[in-house]
Scaffold this active site. Structure first.
Site, PDB file in Angstrom:
ATOM      1  N   ASP A   1      54.183  22.898  49.512  1.00  0.00           N
ATOM      2  CA  ASP A   1      55.413  22.935  48.718  1.00  0.00           C
ATOM      3  C   ASP A   1      55.759  21.614  48.030  1.00  0.00           C
ATOM      4  OD1 ASP A   1      56.148  25.659  49.149  1.00  0.00           O
ATOM      5  OD2 ASP A   1      56.603  25.130  51.205  1.00  0.00           O
TER       6      ASP A   1
ATOM      7  N   GLY B   1      61.054  18.193  45.087  1.00  0.00           N
ATOM      8  CA  GLY B   1      62.269  17.498  44.648  1.00  0.00           C
ATOM      9  C   GLY B   1      62.909  18.159  43.441  1.00  0.00           C
TER      10      GLY B   1
ATOM     11  N   TYR C   1      61.738  31.291  49.938  1.00  0.00           N
ATOM     12  CA  TYR C   1      62.174  30.510  51.100  1.00  0.00           C
ATOM     13  C   TYR C   1      63.154  29.415  50.700  1.00  0.00           C
ATOM     14  CZ  TYR C   1      60.727  30.785  55.958  1.00  0.00           C
ATOM     15  OH  TYR C   1      60.656  31.085  57.300  1.00  0.00           O
TER      16      TYR C   1
ATOM     17  N   HIS D   1      54.944  26.847  59.277  1.00  0.00           N
ATOM     18  CA  HIS D   1      55.478  25.862  58.321  1.00  0.00           C
ATOM     19  C   HIS D   1      55.187  24.480  58.898  1.00  0.00           C
ATOM     20  CE1 HIS D   1      58.451  28.837  56.521  1.00  0.00           C
ATOM     21  NE2 HIS D   1      58.205  29.394  57.687  1.00  0.00           N
TER      22      HIS D   1
END
Ligand SMILES: [Cu+2]
Length: 659
Positions: A326, A333, A410, A465
């Site tokens: 991610d 950001g 998510y 994760h």
């Protein structure tokens, strides 16, 4: 025609440069955030120096940090340079360039092509890919086979391609993969519109687009599981009866806030630090110090989320490619959400803005993406003395600096938490909508052991994760070493006749390759960064220890491609000698990356960690086996770790906190 074009470019760039000087005045520190004018200047310098095509995009524009030594030695009287780091991607040529612009001299300081890499995906690529796929007869036929004739009712969610086929690897094209979701049988009718489309995946169909050519690379249709017909909207209209709400709870600070913000510097209860919102890593902390008496003692120079990976655990070919990085694949950001007081953060907080650049290099302001607030969190310390009936207790106040980010389905909230006892904590909150798989009534969960049936025709697929944090600790200065602490039970013998003895064995991790470590509950294993040249009041080295919390092992097995790409997630602790260019645990360009980038490369030279400027990298993971209560929006799940002083202060640093 060419001459006119050049004149236009120059006049625009001069115009923008003209704006810079006025704003330059307000930049008070080398780590102050980039201004809109600085971004515009940097982009115009690149455009002036290099001939970019119309297809060129800027996936990343960020502050190029000055040399650490220069930042540490900075005083307000000193002049300093400002530089901007830019990644430029030429989509039609499939070429990636990195440039650094010096803002003072307005010169392109460095420019290099980075071969065979893919920078993060940019917004226009999602739009392009959606157009390409929706116009494709094969994809249209796949939808029609499922009874969908109005393609406007399909939402395509775009992913970095993850694991590539051999053919895809060979060509090196820039790819993205699209998952289709059905948005309801009455799209446009507000009463029946299914805006929470994540519950209706069009299972079995994956579209891969070649972004270089703007053409379909492949459409895979593996079967035709009907999509769920349920409506999983979660607004009042869809939910019907609501729960009774709790009584009003007000949080207010009638005498103002305890923290002070000056430029991007925050001070609170002895702590002092700077923050920056980075387009890739999100909120970064810099120059964290703690006041001890009259001394400002350094704790860490820079702390950031360096990478994430979310591997999914279903071997079905339409699922096994899925493993989102991610940070590096999507620029976490830039995905930061605007927050609201009383919602993401309490009403006594402060919301701060940041400046980002879009893919065309245009700066823009993102309001309310950084939240700072104080909160009460139970007791800080207490003792009730029976003999005297004396009761001493202090309330625990925390300072939180936070961001929230939605990465497609998510959502994460990423929190840095400062404590009055000298602890700095990271706590991440996982929420949002889990990624689900459509399943027929007959198949149900018995045939699919890779997830849990969480609702009718919906399987929540098992996944993990992982977050990796890069922690450039400077405990009382740069000369540091790293110690591992293992608690051992001693065997029963004449010195330990009752078998109750436990000892803590401390050993130094002297080299990069020997400092790749894992948690061990049997030994309550923890790590500590200690000063190599300072002593505390009792003659020991002052330190800060890494106190892990819940964690996971990386489940994809040895030899799996994802294990090679996400090596950083296969161990909990890594320690490297400081190098300013080593910033990302999964490498600079994790999108379509080669195996072994990032941490495995950083430790390959096996440098010494004794008395050096060292960086601690911590990986923490959550293994998510979905449950029905995660649906339709998952309640927050928290995961984190703490950096706790150990021998750093000579006593409880909050013992003298007034009542
Ligand atoms: Cu999850």
């Amino acid at each position: 025609m060419l001459a006119i074009a050049i004149i236009v470019v120059i006049s625009i760039s001069f115009g923008l440069m003209g704006r810079l000087s006025a704003e330059e005045v307000s930049i008070s520190h080398p780590l102050s955030a980039l201004t809109e004018a600085e971004i515009s200047t940097a982009v115009s310098v690149v455009k002036k120096e290099k001939t970019l095509s119309e297809m060129a995009v800027f996936p990343l524009i960020a502050l190029q940090e000055l040399d650490k030594e220069e930042v540490l030695n900075f005083t307000p009287a000193k002049a300093f340079n400002r530089q901007v780091f830019l990644v430029i991607y030429e989509r039609s040529q499939n070429k990636t360039f990195e440039g650094v612009v010096d803002l003072t001299s307005k010169i392109l300081n460095s420019w290099k092509e980075i071969p065979s890499v893919q920078p993060a995906l940019v917004n226009s690529e999602y739009e392009l890919a959606t157009q390409v796929v929706k116009a494709d007869p094969q994809w249209q036929a796949a939808m029609q086979r499922r009874g969908i004739s109005d393609f406007e009712r399909v939402k395509i969610s775009w992913w970095a391609p993850g694991i590539l086929s051999e053919q895809e690897e060979k060509t090196g094209n820039r790819l993205c993969r699209g998952l289709s979701y059905y948005m309801g049988d009455a799209y446009g009718n507000p009463k029946r519109e299914r805006w929470n489309y994540y519950g209706s995946p069009v299972e079995g169909v994956v579209a891969t687009v070649n972004l270089n050519t703007g053409k379909i690379a492949s459409i895979v249709d593996r079967g035709k599981t009907p999509f769920s017909q349920e409506n999983w909207n979660y607004d009042v209209k869809s939910l019907g009866k609501l729960l009774s709400s709790p009584k009003l709870l007000k949080i207010f600070q009638p005498h103002g806030k305890t923290f002070k913000i000056n430029d991007n510097q925050i001070s609170w209860q002895g702590w002092n630090f700077r923050y920056l919102m980075h387009p890739r890593s999100g909120l970064i902390l810099y120059q964290v110090t703690h006041k001890d008496g009259e001394n400002l003692r350094p704790v860490l120079y820079r702390a950031s989320l360096s990478e994430m990976v979310v591997p999914y655990g279903d071997p079905e070919p339409n699922w096994s490619f899925r493993n989102a990085f991610d940070v590096g694949e999507y620029n976490l950001g830039l995905l930061a959400n605007k927050m609201e007081l009383g919602k993401e953060i309490p009403e006594n907080g402060v919301l701060l803005d940041t400046i980002f650049a879009d893919e065309r290099g245009e700066p823009y302001q993102m309001p309310g993406v950084i939240g700072v607030y104080e909160r009460d969190h139970g007791m800080l310390w207490k003792h009730y003395e029976y003999n005297t009936q004396r009761n001493d207790v202090r309330r625990n106040r925390e300072l939180v600096i936070t961001m929230t980010v939605a990465i497609d389905n998510y959502d994460y909230s990423l929190n840095w938490i400062f404590h009055q006892d000298g602890t700095l904590e990271v706590q991440n909150e996982l929420t949002g909508i889990i990624l689900v798989q459509g399943v027929t009534d007959e198949k149900k969960s018995q045939e699919n052991s890779y997830g849990e049936l969480i609702a009718k025709n919906i399987i929540g697929v098992n996944h993990q994760h992982f977050f990796n944090y890069r922690l450039d600790l400077d405990v009382d200065g740069k000369a540091n070493s790293v110690m591992e602490m293992n608690v051992n039970a001693l065997p029963m013998d004449e010195k330990n006749p009752l078998g109750n003895a436990m000892v803590m064995i401390e050993k130094s991790l002297g080299k990069e390759t020997t400092a790749v470590r894992d948690l061990d509950m049997k030994h309550s294993r923890e790590w500590m960064i200690v000063s190599a040249d300072k002593k505390n009041a009792v003659g020991a080295a002052p330190g800060y220890m890494l106190m892990p919390e819940a964690n996971s092992m990386f489940f994809p097995v040895e030899g799996s491609k994802i294990r090679e790409r996400a090596k950083f997630a296969t161990h909990h602790v890594w320690v490297t000698k400081y190098k300013p260019s080593e910033l990302y645990a999964g490498g600079d360009y994790p999108n379509q990356t080669q195996p072994g980038e990032g941490l495995p490369k950083y430790i390959a030279d096996d440098e010494s960690l004794l008395g050096e400027d060292i960086v601690l990298w911590y990986t923490m993971g959550v293994t998510h086996i979905p449950r029905s209560e995660d649906w339709p929006v998952m309640p927050v799940h928290r995961v984190g770790f703490k950096l706790v002083p150990r021998g750093f202060f000579s006593r409880n640093p909050a013992i003298n906190l007034p009542e």
